[in-house]
Design a protein around this motif. Sequence first.
Motif, short mmCIF file in Angstrom:
data_model
loop_
_atom_site.label_atom_id
_atom_site.label_comp_id
_atom_site.label_asym_id
_atom_site.label_seq_id
_atom_site.Cartn_x
_atom_site.Cartn_y
_atom_site.Cartn_z
N THR A 20 -14.55 -21.38 -41.28
CA THR A 20 -14.59 -22.01 -39.87
C THR A 20 -15.44 -22.90 -39.54
N THR A 27 -10.65 -21.41 -31.43
CA THR A 27 -10.96 -19.71 -31.43
C THR A 27 -9.96 -19.02 -31.49
N HIS A 30 -7.80 -19.04 -34.48
CA HIS A 30 -8.66 -18.27 -35.58
C HIS A 30 -8.43 -16.74 -35.46
N LEU A 181 -16.56 -16.47 -36.67
CA LEU A 181 -17.00 -17.14 -35.22
C LEU A 181 -18.36 -17.04 -34.93
N GLN A 184 -19.26 -20.44 -36.92
CA GLN A 184 -19.03 -21.58 -36.23
C GLN A 184 -19.84 -21.84 -34.91
N ARG A 185 -20.32 -20.71 -34.16
CA ARG A 185 -21.00 -21.05 -33.21
C ARG A 185 -22.41 -21.71 -33.80
#
Length: 265
Positions: A20, A27, A30, A181, A184-185
Amino acid sequence: MHLSTRETGLAAALLEATDTLSDSFDTAHHLQRLSDHCVEIVGAHSAGIMLVAGGERVSFVGSSRRQAVALDLLTVQAAPDRGGPCLDSYGTGRPVPHVPVGAARTAARWPDFTRRALHHGIAATFAVPLRRRETLLGALNVFLPPPPPGRNGPPAGPESPGDEESVRLAQLLAEAAAAGLHNQRLHAEYRALAGQLQSALSRRVRVEQAKGMLAERWNTGVDQAFAALRRYARRHRMPLAEAAARAVEGSLDRDGLDAERPRPV
């Protein structure tokens, strides 16, 4: 060792779920890919994800296969006081094991959800939390078709070994997607911080260049040159970095800037 189609599919899905770190990351795509992989690996009719942020339901993502069905069954759960397996899993942070929809309907469990599920031909359902360690992000809801003709369906009582395996596989996929996730954040936050630091450094460099140039032009100290530049920026309500950049470029009002020049004592 020969890997089965399911094992190969699971390995590919886990790899994709954690890949990611991209500026073009999306998102919704994904999570849709997670739903698609889950449908393929456990032989589901469809699947969907309820993504939650700040304690409020914020978005739904359905599998590419029978997306309209998945979104309908997620939406009916989100209505006030209606409930469903997805909300139960998110609320407890634990999986909701296989539930035959007909049995749940008879027991008046999730009345609106089971009515819609039977309308769509869903025979059973289960849900697993979408979580990163102790942080809950939502839940993955899987919708199962009736067994093929000539094959008996799962019993209405305890889960069969096949049911338990499907739940475990879905949980692995959900946790891998949640890790993706999370990563990626963090990636986005670090990139934003790096951009802020680079911008601050660039502003500082421009100010230092302007200080040195003005000190040389006025034959004065750099501290006095800086004070004069700052006075000019304040008087003209201009950011200091902008005034410095324009001074270096030579596009600043030279007479106005020279008016701030420190006078010999």
